[in-house]
Scaffold this motif. Sequence first.
Motif, PDB file in Angstrom:
ATOM      1  N   ALA A  82      10.605   9.985   2.114  1.00  0.00           N
ATOM      2  CA  ALA A  82      10.525   8.424   1.878  1.00  0.00           C
ATOM      3  C   ALA A  82       9.288   8.136   2.210  1.00  0.00           C
ATOM      4  O   ALA A  82       8.698   7.245   1.706  1.00  0.00           O
ATOM      5  N   ILE A  83       8.675   8.943   3.252  1.00  0.00           N
ATOM      6  CA  ILE A  83       7.276   8.493   3.824  1.00  0.00           C
ATOM      7  C   ILE A  83       6.150   9.334   2.769  1.00  0.00           C
ATOM      8  O   ILE A  83       4.790   8.645   2.890  1.00  0.00           O
ATOM      9  N   VAL A  84       6.407  10.245   2.239  1.00  0.00           N
ATOM     10  CA  VAL A  84       5.358  10.980   1.663  1.00  0.00           C
ATOM     11  C   VAL A  84       4.804  10.268   0.562  1.00  0.00           C
ATOM     12  O   VAL A  84       3.403  10.196   0.824  1.00  0.00           O
ATOM     13  N   PRO A  85       5.224   9.521  -0.343  1.00  0.00           N
ATOM     14  CA  PRO A  85       4.554   8.806  -1.529  1.00  0.00           C
ATOM     15  C   PRO A  85       3.668   7.705  -0.543  1.00  0.00           C
ATOM     16  O   PRO A  85       2.279   7.201  -1.047  1.00  0.00           O
ATOM     17  N   VAL A  86       3.984   7.006   0.543  1.00  0.00           N
ATOM     18  CA  VAL A  86       3.274   5.915   1.100  1.00  0.00           C
ATOM     19  C   VAL A  86       2.207   6.462   1.877  1.00  0.00           C
ATOM     20  O   VAL A  86       0.921   5.912   1.894  1.00  0.00           O
ATOM     21  N   HIS A  87       2.277   7.693   2.625  1.00  0.00           N
ATOM     22  CA  HIS A  87       1.248   8.237   3.186  1.00  0.00           C
ATOM     23  C   HIS A  87       0.418   8.865   2.209  1.00  0.00           C
ATOM     24  O   HIS A  87      -0.925   8.671   2.320  1.00  0.00           O
ATOM     25  N   LEU A  88       0.420   9.469   1.103  1.00  0.00           N
ATOM     26  CA  LEU A  88      -0.469   9.586   0.097  1.00  0.00           C
ATOM     27  C   LEU A  88      -1.123   8.549  -0.631  1.00  0.00           C
ATOM     28  O   LEU A  88      -2.290   8.744  -0.988  1.00  0.00           O
ATOM     29  N   THR A  89      -0.408   7.473  -0.853  1.00  0.00           N
ATOM     30  CA  THR A  89      -0.911   6.333  -1.490  1.00  0.00           C
ATOM     31  C   THR A  89      -1.990   5.738  -0.412  1.00  0.00           C
ATOM     32  O   THR A  89      -3.186   5.328  -0.992  1.00  0.00           O
ATOM     33  N   SER A  90      -1.768   5.485   0.531  1.00  0.00           N
ATOM     34  CA  SER A  90      -2.575   4.859   1.680  1.00  0.00           C
ATOM     35  C   SER A  90      -3.745   5.870   2.003  1.00  0.00           C
ATOM     36  O   SER A  90      -4.939   5.287   1.936  1.00  0.00           O
ATOM     37  N   TRP A  91      -3.686   7.165   1.767  1.00  0.00           N
ATOM     38  CA  TRP A  91      -4.730   8.136   2.053  1.00  0.00           C
ATOM     39  C   TRP A  91      -5.615   8.085   0.863  1.00  0.00           C
ATOM     40  O   TRP A  91      -6.803   8.109   0.847  1.00  0.00           O
ATOM     41  N   THR A  92      -4.922   7.884  -0.396  1.00  0.00           N
ATOM     42  CA  THR A  92      -5.831   7.780  -1.638  1.00  0.00           C
ATOM     43  C   THR A  92      -6.686   6.528  -1.715  1.00  0.00           C
ATOM     44  O   THR A  92      -7.679   6.718  -2.074  1.00  0.00           O
ATOM     45  N   LEU A  93      -5.990   5.328  -1.379  1.00  0.00           N
ATOM     46  CA  LEU A  93      -6.778   4.107  -1.387  1.00  0.00           C
ATOM     47  C   LEU A  93      -7.858   4.234  -0.415  1.00  0.00           C
ATOM     48  O   LEU A  93      -9.081   3.654  -0.682  1.00  0.00           O
ATOM     49  N   TYR A  94      -7.680   4.856   0.853  1.00  0.00           N
ATOM     50  CA  TYR A  94      -8.768   4.855   1.935  1.00  0.00           C
ATOM     51  C   TYR A  94     -10.047   5.913   1.096  1.00  0.00           C
ATOM     52  O   TYR A  94     -11.294   5.583   1.383  1.00  0.00           O
ATOM     53  N   ARG A 127      12.087  14.389  12.176  1.00  0.00           N
ATOM     54  CA  ARG A 127      12.971  13.723  12.357  1.00  0.00           C
ATOM     55  C   ARG A 127      12.536  12.182  12.353  1.00  0.00           C
ATOM     56  O   ARG A 127      11.325  11.942  12.620  1.00  0.00           O
ATOM     57  N   TRP A 128      13.489  11.413  12.064  1.00  0.00           N
ATOM     58  CA  TRP A 128      12.944   9.907  12.083  1.00  0.00           C
ATOM     59  C   TRP A 128      12.679   9.357  13.459  1.00  0.00           C
ATOM     60  O   TRP A 128      11.732   8.587  13.784  1.00  0.00           O
ATOM     61  N   SER A 129      13.412  10.154  14.406  1.00  0.00           N
ATOM     62  CA  SER A 129      12.836   9.814  15.650  1.00  0.00           C
ATOM     63  C   SER A 129      11.392  10.337  15.971  1.00  0.00           C
ATOM     64  O   SER A 129      10.730   9.447  16.871  1.00  0.00           O
ATOM     65  N   THR A 130      10.929  11.101  15.445  1.00  0.00           N
ATOM     66  CA  THR A 130       9.584  11.682  15.784  1.00  0.00           C
ATOM     67  C   THR A 130       8.611  10.542  14.978  1.00  0.00           C
ATOM     68  O   THR A 130       7.618  10.299  15.577  1.00  0.00           O
ATOM     69  N   VAL A 131       9.174  10.124  13.747  1.00  0.00           N
ATOM     70  CA  VAL A 131       8.161   9.247  13.243  1.00  0.00           C
ATOM     71  C   VAL A 131       8.016   7.973  13.971  1.00  0.00           C
ATOM     72  O   VAL A 131       7.091   7.521  14.234  1.00  0.00           O
ATOM     73  N   TRP A 132       9.249   7.598  14.648  1.00  0.00           N
ATOM     74  CA  TRP A 132       9.435   6.485  15.632  1.00  0.00           C
ATOM     75  C   TRP A 132       8.337   6.889  16.663  1.00  0.00           C
ATOM     76  O   TRP A 132       7.616   5.920  17.313  1.00  0.00           O
ATOM     77  N   ARG A 133       8.214   7.835  17.320  1.00  0.00           N
ATOM     78  CA  ARG A 133       7.298   8.178  18.603  1.00  0.00           C
ATOM     79  C   ARG A 133       5.911   8.277  18.239  1.00  0.00           C
ATOM     80  O   ARG A 133       5.007   7.874  18.824  1.00  0.00           O
ATOM     81  N   MET A 134       5.736   8.576  16.803  1.00  0.00           N
ATOM     82  CA  MET A 134       4.290   8.431  16.354  1.00  0.00           C
ATOM     83  C   MET A 134       3.861   7.249  16.219  1.00  0.00           C
ATOM     84  O   MET A 134       2.755   6.815  16.554  1.00  0.00           O
ATOM     85  N   LEU A 137       3.092   5.559  19.399  1.00  0.00           N
ATOM     86  CA  LEU A 137       1.894   6.152  19.941  1.00  0.00           C
ATOM     87  C   LEU A 137       0.643   5.424  19.352  1.00  0.00           C
ATOM     88  O   LEU A 137      -0.537   5.682  19.426  1.00  0.00           O
ATOM     89  N   GLY A 138       0.869   4.653  18.211  1.00  0.00           N
ATOM     90  CA  GLY A 138      -0.120   4.007  17.542  1.00  0.00           C
ATOM     91  C   GLY A 138      -0.587   5.045  16.327  1.00  0.00           C
ATOM     92  O   GLY A 138      -1.528   4.521  15.648  1.00  0.00           O
ATOM     93  N   ARG A 139       0.159   5.761  15.875  1.00  0.00           N
ATOM     94  CA  ARG A 139      -0.203   6.922  14.738  1.00  0.00           C
ATOM     95  C   ARG A 139       0.809   7.129  13.997  1.00  0.00           C
ATOM     96  O   ARG A 139       1.235   8.371  13.610  1.00  0.00           O
ATOM     97  N   PRO A 140       1.549   5.973  13.364  1.00  0.00           N
ATOM     98  CA  PRO A 140       2.576   6.204  12.361  1.00  0.00           C
ATOM     99  C   PRO A 140       2.100   7.077  11.057  1.00  0.00           C
ATOM    100  O   PRO A 140       0.902   7.079  10.805  1.00  0.00           O
ATOM    101  N   PRO A 141       2.984   7.924  10.744  1.00  0.00           N
ATOM    102  CA  PRO A 141       2.478   8.763   9.534  1.00  0.00           C
ATOM    103  C   PRO A 141       2.397   8.390   8.220  1.00  0.00           C
ATOM    104  O   PRO A 141       2.817   9.259   7.432  1.00  0.00           O
ATOM    105  N   VAL A 142       2.075   6.979   8.045  1.00  0.00           N
ATOM    106  CA  VAL A 142       1.910   6.478   6.770  1.00  0.00           C
ATOM    107  C   VAL A 142       0.362   6.544   6.474  1.00  0.00           C
ATOM    108  O   VAL A 142       0.025   6.039   5.346  1.00  0.00           O
ATOM    109  N   PHE A 143      -0.498   7.072   7.316  1.00  0.00           N
ATOM    110  CA  PHE A 143      -1.753   7.091   7.102  1.00  0.00           C
ATOM    111  C   PHE A 143      -2.396   8.408   7.803  1.00  0.00           C
ATOM    112  O   PHE A 143      -2.315   8.628   8.643  1.00  0.00           O
TER     113      PHE A 143
END
Length: 143
Positions: A82-94, A127-134, A137-143
């Motif tokens: 579910a996060i892959v397209p969000v991550h790649l879209t935000s990085w493409t826009l950047y 795991r989603w718990s790792t996404v939450w930890r990130m 930490l101020g580094r969500p894996p959406v970018f």
Amino acid sequence: MAKDLVGPGRSAQPVPLLPLHAAGHHRGGGLAWRALGAGWRIDYRADMVLQHPRTDPARHTTYYRLTARNRVWPAKRHLPAAIVPVHLTSWTLYTLLRRPPLSGLEAWWSGFFEGVRTPYPPRRPMRWSTVWRMAKLGRPPVF
């Protein structure tokens, strides 16, 4: 930005290695994602200075192609689907906001689609718990 692994937690597992064909082409992000997923603690050190020759990697179009491809591969392998397209879209826009030269942009799109098309060794999404930890930490894996 340098990423430094500061040590395992009590339940830390070994960090899986990258396939040999990809090992030399990835930044620390994939390693950081795998380390977090294995229970390691990460300290993001933007203030750390690395000593290497100061050259502009963008002087070659290969830089743009490999940068794009190497952003797609770890996302495909390590992020929840579910996060892959969000991550790649935000990085493409950047990337587009940075306005690379036309030759660089063409090479970038080539690398992006190469990463999408090319199979990457087995998916091991965090795991989603790792996404939450990130995120904490101020580094969500959406970018």
